[in-house]
Design an enzyme around this catalytic site. Structure first.
Site, PDB file in Angstrom:
ATOM      1  N   ARG A  46      10.899   1.601  -3.021  1.00  0.00           N
ATOM      2  CA  ARG A  46      10.544   2.537  -4.087  1.00  0.00           C
ATOM      3  C   ARG A  46      11.769   3.378  -4.406  1.00  0.00           C
ATOM      4  O   ARG A  46      12.066   4.340  -3.731  1.00  0.00           O
ATOM      5  CB  ARG A  46       9.403   3.428  -3.618  1.00  0.00           C
ATOM      6  N   SER A 117      -2.087   2.233  -7.383  1.00  0.00           N
ATOM      7  CA  SER A 117      -2.406   3.613  -6.980  1.00  0.00           C
ATOM      8  C   SER A 117      -3.602   4.092  -7.784  1.00  0.00           C
ATOM      9  O   SER A 117      -3.622   3.916  -9.007  1.00  0.00           O
ATOM     10  CB  SER A 117      -1.246   4.568  -7.314  1.00  0.00           C
ATOM     11  N   LYS A 146       6.842  12.861  -3.521  1.00  0.00           N
ATOM     12  CA  LYS A 146       6.630  12.440  -4.919  1.00  0.00           C
ATOM     13  C   LYS A 146       6.730  13.687  -5.795  1.00  0.00           C
ATOM     14  O   LYS A 146       5.939  14.624  -5.637  1.00  0.00           O
ATOM     15  CB  LYS A 146       5.257  11.786  -5.047  1.00  0.00           C
TER      16      LYS A 146
HETATM   17  C1  LIG Z   1       2.417   6.133  -5.436  1.00  0.00           C
HETATM   18  C2  LIG Z   1       2.039   5.232  -4.501  1.00  0.00           C
HETATM   19  C3  LIG Z   1       0.705   5.229  -3.954  1.00  0.00           C
HETATM   20  N1  LIG Z   1       0.342   4.317  -3.012  1.00  0.00           N
HETATM   21  C4  LIG Z   1       1.238   3.413  -2.604  1.00  0.00           C
HETATM   22  C5  LIG Z   1       0.775   2.423  -1.551  1.00  0.00           C
HETATM   23  F1  LIG Z   1       0.776   3.035  -0.368  1.00  0.00           F
HETATM   24  F2  LIG Z   1       1.590   1.371  -1.510  1.00  0.00           F
HETATM   25  F3  LIG Z   1      -0.482   2.022  -1.818  1.00  0.00           F
HETATM   26  N2  LIG Z   1       2.493   3.323  -3.063  1.00  0.00           N
HETATM   27  C6  LIG Z   1       2.950   4.195  -4.015  1.00  0.00           C
HETATM   28  N3  LIG Z   1       4.142   4.103  -4.445  1.00  0.00           N
END
Ligand SMILES: C=C1C=NC(C(F)(F)F)=NC1=N
Ligand SMILES: [Mg+2]
Length: 217
Positions: A46, A117, A146
């Site tokens: 990411r 998500s 985030k």
């Molecule tokens: C914003 C996000 C929310 N959940 C997940 C995951 F954990 F992979 F499901 N990854 C992300 N990048």
């Protein structure tokens, strides 16, 4: 490649590490070596937020991490960037609500793993209907990782979805540590997704091992 079964997806979601160059102070590859050694079960690249790599730099780091994951049979998922996922022949893609639709991504990636998500029941049912293989629910606890994260929602949505009989593989995310991971599992998640608790730990390997113990009970 065949469509992944729910049972296999649940196994992979146990300790789901997410990393980009902006989430660590040491070399990302060194962090990856230790996290893999510590027992992560799935990985997501990411590359996002202030100072994120772009273009060739992003591609090169993704490729180097993917190689390491392949050497240890850890599936490699790419966040948001479907084109990067396809060019690397990654094992899957994870998308958020503000990205293109799950159906459109499914069209492009075929049987690769597709994660979505979600923050509400409606988004969860919609993602399932559009062919998601797993859901990411969060932020469960407060997070600073985030930049545009919503308020911490706790485990309520996880519990609600399970109470309504939803069986899709799902992982909690947001502020999860070895201390609070048991709460997420008790609520009905199949695993926990973590960035900072591993990427900025004093000992990446030790922190990962503690998370594995917390999840496997
Ligand atoms: C914003 C996000 C929310 N959940 C997940 C995951 F954990 F992979 F499901 N990854 C992300 N990048
Ligand atoms: Mg399915």
């Amino acid at each position: 490649m065949e469509i992944i079964t729910d049972a296999k997806m649940r196994e992979l979601l146990k300790v789901y590490f997410i990393l980009g160059s902006t989430n660590c102070t040491q070399d990302p590859l060194e962090v990856m070596h230790q996290a893999i050694e510590g027992g992560i079960t799935l990985f997501q690249y990411r590359e996002k937020g202030t100072g994120a790599l772009l273009g060739e730099d992003k591609y090169k780091l993704a490729q180097a991490i993917q190689k390491l994951c392949q050497q240890h049979q850890i599936p490699f998922i790419v966040n948001d960037d479907v084109d990067l996922a396809l060019s690397l022949n990654a094992d899957g893609v994870h998308i958020g609500q503000e990205d293109e639709s799950a159906a459109a991504v499914r069209e492009k990636i075929g049987n690769k793993i597709l994660g979505v998500s979600v923050h509400t029941r409606e988004q969860a049912y919609e993602a399932i209907q559009q062919g998601a293989d797993y859901l990411g629910l969060g932020p469960v606890f407060s997070t600073t990782t985030k930049e545009d994260a919503k308020a911490a929602a706790g485990t309520a949505l996880i519990q609600t979805l399970r109470k309504e009989g939803l069986t899709i593989p799902l992982v909690g995310i947001g502020g999860i540590t070895a201390e609070n991971a048991p709460l997420v599992m008790a609520a009905g998640a199949d695993g926990v997704s973590v960035i900072t608790a591993i990427s900025l730990a004093d000992s990446v390997i030790h922190s990962t091992q503690k998370l594995c113990q917390a999840v496997y009970g």
